[in-house]
Write an enzyme that holds these catalytic residues in place. Structure first.
Site, PDB file in Angstrom:
ATOM      1  N   LYS A 181       0.869  -1.180   0.000  1.00  0.00           N
ATOM      2  CA  LYS A 181       0.000   0.000   0.000  1.00  0.00           C
ATOM      3  C   LYS A 181       0.900   1.222   0.000  1.00  0.00           C
ATOM      4  O   LYS A 181       2.024   1.178   0.513  1.00  0.00           O
ATOM      5  CB  LYS A 181      -0.851  -0.005   1.286  1.00  0.00           C
ATOM      6  CG  LYS A 181      -2.146   0.766   1.175  1.00  0.00           C
ATOM      7  CD  LYS A 181      -3.284  -0.074   0.654  1.00  0.00           C
ATOM      8  CE  LYS A 181      -4.563   0.738   0.570  1.00  0.00           C
ATOM      9  NZ  LYS A 181      -5.717  -0.050   0.164  1.00  0.00           N
TER      10      LYS A 181
ATOM     11  N   GLY B  37     -25.604   1.736   4.196  1.00  0.00           N
ATOM     12  CA  GLY B  37     -24.844   2.359   3.106  1.00  0.00           C
ATOM     13  C   GLY B  37     -25.290   1.876   1.746  1.00  0.00           C
ATOM     14  O   GLY B  37     -25.119   0.708   1.407  1.00  0.00           O
TER      15      GLY B  37
ATOM     16  N   TYR C 197     -25.815  -0.356  -3.076  1.00  0.00           N
ATOM     17  CA  TYR C 197     -27.017  -0.281  -3.916  1.00  0.00           C
ATOM     18  C   TYR C 197     -27.110  -1.498  -4.838  1.00  0.00           C
ATOM     19  O   TYR C 197     -28.181  -2.085  -5.019  1.00  0.00           O
ATOM     20  CB  TYR C 197     -27.037   1.019  -4.741  1.00  0.00           C
ATOM     21  CG  TYR C 197     -28.434   1.364  -5.164  1.00  0.00           C
ATOM     22  CD1 TYR C 197     -29.274   2.116  -4.335  1.00  0.00           C
ATOM     23  CD2 TYR C 197     -28.965   0.877  -6.352  1.00  0.00           C
ATOM     24  CE1 TYR C 197     -30.580   2.387  -4.693  1.00  0.00           C
ATOM     25  CE2 TYR C 197     -30.268   1.148  -6.717  1.00  0.00           C
ATOM     26  CZ  TYR C 197     -31.071   1.906  -5.883  1.00  0.00           C
ATOM     27  OH  TYR C 197     -32.373   2.163  -6.228  1.00  0.00           O
TER      28      TYR C 197
ATOM     29  N   GLY D 195     -24.213   2.984  -1.312  1.00  0.00           N
ATOM     30  CA  GLY D 195     -23.319   3.599  -2.292  1.00  0.00           C
ATOM     31  C   GLY D 195     -23.136   2.660  -3.468  1.00  0.00           C
ATOM     32  O   GLY D 195     -24.025   1.869  -3.795  1.00  0.00           O
TER      33      GLY D 195
ATOM     34  N   VAL E 270     -21.438  -0.050  -3.912  1.00  0.00           N
ATOM     35  CA  VAL E 270     -21.573  -1.482  -3.630  1.00  0.00           C
ATOM     36  C   VAL E 270     -22.939  -1.770  -3.005  1.00  0.00           C
ATOM     37  O   VAL E 270     -23.652  -2.684  -3.438  1.00  0.00           O
ATOM     38  CB  VAL E 270     -20.460  -1.991  -2.681  1.00  0.00           C
ATOM     39  CG1 VAL E 270     -20.631  -3.480  -2.420  1.00  0.00           C
ATOM     40  CG2 VAL E 270     -19.078  -1.710  -3.256  1.00  0.00           C
TER      41      VAL E 270
END
Ligand code: NAD
Length: 347
Positions: free
Chosen positions: A80, A178, A184, A180, A182
């Site tokens: 990362k 949530g 939805y 968003g 993903v």
């Protein structure tokens, strides 16, 4: 600030600190483990309050990527990068060029992708400086539907294991936190499978749309974790399961897309003690990175059938985690870690 004695240091192979005087870039690339392949992980741009906080994030997130890719069966290691700065006010094309040069210097042990504070457009800039980048505008599309597919498989596996039902999701109650990209898409899949939806989001437009489209019941964001449902699906921010919320959870299953759903590792054991089956987040939400692996960036073509098959394999991985956790009388998050370690340590 020390690295080798840092609490989040876990034998990371490389930690590279980069500074570019001209653009003001201050970045850290952390490579945790490359036993299974080059480290792949996003580049986060965040106004960290200290260098130590940035290092902590890079070390922790890099390690997480090793585990995630190993359990998703991908030929990737974990890494990362973080850029210290506010992406809204301090991000410039020149800064991203400098980041691209830094990634290039690491020579392919790390491949960068977008993350919080960076975008596909930023990856396009980085791609002008290095070939060690993925998730550019040429790489493919939006990973969210693939992530949602994986979460759906995770929910199916958990329902089969915990509720002893293998006849689908008809009539199962799911609370989605949530709606968003993903959340939805997950709602749509669950609705099509006959589940009853209860949804919360700060965005009332998404809420109303889900109510209209899927007959979902709107729930206050403060109550969504606590309602009486079969499944709680955290698909918003991390830390949904914490000391404050854990005692209120009525669901028998937790399976969602959010990263770092457990505020602390010990919350996994607390869920197990309460008889709640937790589908470990980094296993359940691996659909997006699986899709990424089938891109020209890794010398492959986007093969929709192969991607779906690979993602659907998360179902079996989760069933194995659940069964091993029961047998060992251990928390599912601990067993997932063990299984990932078996894979990358064997390599
Ligand atoms: P997103 O930003 O599109 O959606 C998040 C949604 O959560 C937004 O609609 C937001 O309004 C809502 N939200 C924020 N705070 C809330 C609260 N307190 N209560 C209820 N709703 C709240 O993000 P996304 O891409 O859908 O990702 C969702 C989660 O899944 C994130 O944790 C992300 O890191 C993780 N994840 C996403 C992917 C992917 O492919 N997009 C892959 C792996 C993990």
């Amino acid at each position: 600030m020390s690295v080798f004695t840092h609490p989040s240091y876990d034998g990371h192979e490389r930690v590279v600190f980069g500074h570019d005087a001209e653009t003001g870039l201050r970045a850290i690339i952390a490579i945790h483990n490359t036993a299974l392949g080059p480290a792949v992980g996003g580049c986060r741009m965040w106004p960290y309050e200290s260098d130590d906080a940035a290092l902590e994030d890079a070390l922790r997130l890099a390690r997480g990527m090793t585990y995630k890719s190993a359990l998703a069966g991908l030929p990737f290691g974990g890494g990362k990068s973080v850029i210290i700065g506010d992406s809204r006010t301090q991000k410039t094309p020149e800064l991203m060029h400098a980041m691209g040069r830094l990634v290039d210097e690491v020579g392919g042990r790390y491949l960068v992708a977008e993350d919080v504070g960076t975008t596909v457009a930023d990856m396009d800039i980085i791609a002008t400086e290095t070939k060690y980048v993925t998730g550019t505008s040429k790489s493919g599309g939006n990973p969210s539907p693939y992530t949602a597919r994986g979460v759906f498989q995770g929910i199916r596996a958990a329902v089969e294991y915990k509720l002893r039902r293998n006849d689908g999701l008809d009539g199962i109650d799911v609370a989605i936190q949530g709606l968003g990209s993903v959340g939805y898409d997950l709602a749509r899949r669950l609705h099509e499978a006959g589940a009853r939806l209860h949804v919360a989001d700060l965005n009332t437009e998404a809420l109303n749309r889900a109510a209209d489209e899927f007959g979902a019941t709107r729930v206050d964001t403060h109550d969504i974790h606590a309602i009486d449902v079969d499944i709680f699906a955290p698909c918003a921010l991390g830390g949904a399961i914490n000391d404050r919320t854990i005692g209120d959870i009525h669901a028998q299953i937790i399976a969602g897309s959010a990263n770092n759903q457990l505020a602390e590792r010990r919350h996994g054991a607390e869920l197990a003690a309460r008889g709640i089956l937790y589908a470990p987040d980094y296993v359940t939400n691996a659909g997006g990175i699986i899709e990424l692996a089938y891109s020209p960036d890794f010398g492959r073509r986007h093969d929709e059938q192969a991607i779906r098959k690979h993602i659907d394999g998360l179902y079996d991985t989760l069933l194995e985690i659940f069964a091993r956790a029961d047998k060992a009388n251990a928390a599912t998050n601990e067993i997932a870690n063990q299984m990932a370690e078996e894979r990358f340590m064997a390599a």
